[in-house]
Scaffold this motif. Structure first.
Motif, PDB file in Angstrom:
ATOM      1  N   GLY A  80      17.642  31.098 136.536  1.00  0.00           N
ATOM      2  CA  GLY A  80      17.133  31.289 137.891  1.00  0.00           C
ATOM      3  C   GLY A  80      16.826  30.010 138.633  1.00  0.00           C
ATOM      4  N   ARG A  81      17.570  28.952 138.362  1.00  0.00           N
ATOM      5  CA  ARG A  81      17.277  27.673 139.015  1.00  0.00           C
ATOM      6  C   ARG A  81      18.437  27.228 139.900  1.00  0.00           C
ATOM      7  NH1 ARG A  81      14.378  22.313 136.430  1.00  0.00           N
ATOM      8  NH2 ARG A  81      14.744  20.931 138.212  1.00  0.00           N
ATOM      9  N   HIS A  82      18.111  26.888 141.142  1.00  0.00           N
ATOM     10  CA  HIS A  82      19.097  26.376 142.104  1.00  0.00           C
ATOM     11  C   HIS A  82      18.375  25.374 143.000  1.00  0.00           C
ATOM     12  CE1 HIS A  82      22.475  27.290 145.261  1.00  0.00           C
ATOM     13  NE2 HIS A  82      22.219  25.996 145.113  1.00  0.00           N
ATOM     14  N   ASP A  83      18.431  24.097 142.607  1.00  0.00           N
ATOM     15  CA  ASP A  83      17.719  23.059 143.349  1.00  0.00           C
ATOM     16  C   ASP A  83      18.444  22.711 144.645  1.00  0.00           C
ATOM     17  OD1 ASP A  83      16.086  23.036 141.164  1.00  0.00           O
ATOM     18  OD2 ASP A  83      16.784  21.103 140.378  1.00  0.00           O
ATOM     19  N   GLY A  84      17.679  22.569 145.705  1.00  0.00           N
ATOM     20  CA  GLY A  84      18.209  22.077 146.970  1.00  0.00           C
ATOM     21  C   GLY A  84      17.784  20.638 147.164  1.00  0.00           C
TER      22      GLY A  84
END
Length: 252
Positions: free
Chosen positions: A233-237
């Motif tokens: 569940g990780r999606h860095d911007g």
């Protein structure tokens, strides 16, 4: 035990073994060491498709984000199952050192010392070949000239032949969120890591050497470090990126 129960138990065991085998091809987890926590993603290079990304093949513009990489892959029926920024870059997103993507070299190897972390020799190259990936110290890379399908140069090296970079100081006060990659001697095991808090080079190198057991490890960057790991569940911007490393799978 009845025959039916015996068959059922056998199927459960086989299912568990199969699930475990799939998980080990790409697995992300949190690892704690010496009061610091890191997110670690381990990839089996013999089974997974590891690639580098820089520009959109249709427009020629920098991809700069995981979302744009994903959009480019969708056109070919693929998807991104893991991603991480993979090297330092100039303001126009062009790589600072060697960059090879799908066999095409767009930036040359830099062997001289220079300013900043990149020039803190020894630095190195992350080289992807068929069925393996390796971190290789730059001068060795220059001597041996391996044929990499994809390659990105960065620095400094974190671990060289099982030893920490000689310039790392245990009492350093330079702390950043950092990310990098380590590899096994046979190139089958690739371990990406990003710190959850601010760490020193020494602390980060210790992680790769003593905890992740990778004899070669390379620093990718700090401060702008980013991770894409949909499995956890990780999606860095954040800041637009230059080179990006990713694991590619079929969309279906």
């Amino acid at each position: 035990m009845s025959k039916a129960k015996s068959i059922l138990c056998g199927l459960v065991v086989l299912g568990a073994l199969f699930a475990g085998s799939v998980a080990t091809a790409l697995e992300c987890r949190d690892v704690a060491n010496a009061g610091q926590t890191f997110t670690v993603c381990e990839v089996d290079a013999t089974r997974e498709d590891i690639r580098l990304f820089l520009t959109d093949p249709e427009s020629g513009t920098p991809l700069a984000s995981f979302r744009n990489v994903e959009a480019a892959l969708v056109r070919d029926g693929k998807r991104l199952s893991f991603g991480m920024n993979a090297g330092m870059y100039h303001t126009d997103r062009s790589p600072v050192g060697l960059y090879v993507e799908d066999g095409q070299e767009s930036a040359r190897l830099v062997t001289s010392a220079g300013p900043g972390n990149f020039g803190l020799l020894p630095n190195g190259v992350f080289c992807v070949r068929q069925g393996r990936a390796d971190v290789i110290e730059t001068l060795r890379f220059d001597r041996e000239a391996p044929e990499c399908r994809d390659a990105t140069q960065s620095g400094p090296m974190l671990v060289i032949d099982g030893a920490l970079h000689p310039r790392f100081l245990p009492d350093s006060d330079s702390r950043y969120i950092r990310n990098g990659v380590g590899t096994s001697d046979d190139g089958s095991r690739v371990v990406f890591a990003i710190s959850q808090g601010r760490v020193t080079f020494h602390e980060f190198g210790i992680l790769f050497r003593d905890v992740l057991n990778t004899p070669q490890a390379l620093y990718f960057d700090g401060n702008i470090s980013r991770l894409y790991a949909p499995g956890i569940g990780r999606h860095d911007g954040g800041f637009p990126m230059g080179p990006i490393v990713g694991v590619v799978e079929n969309a279906d």
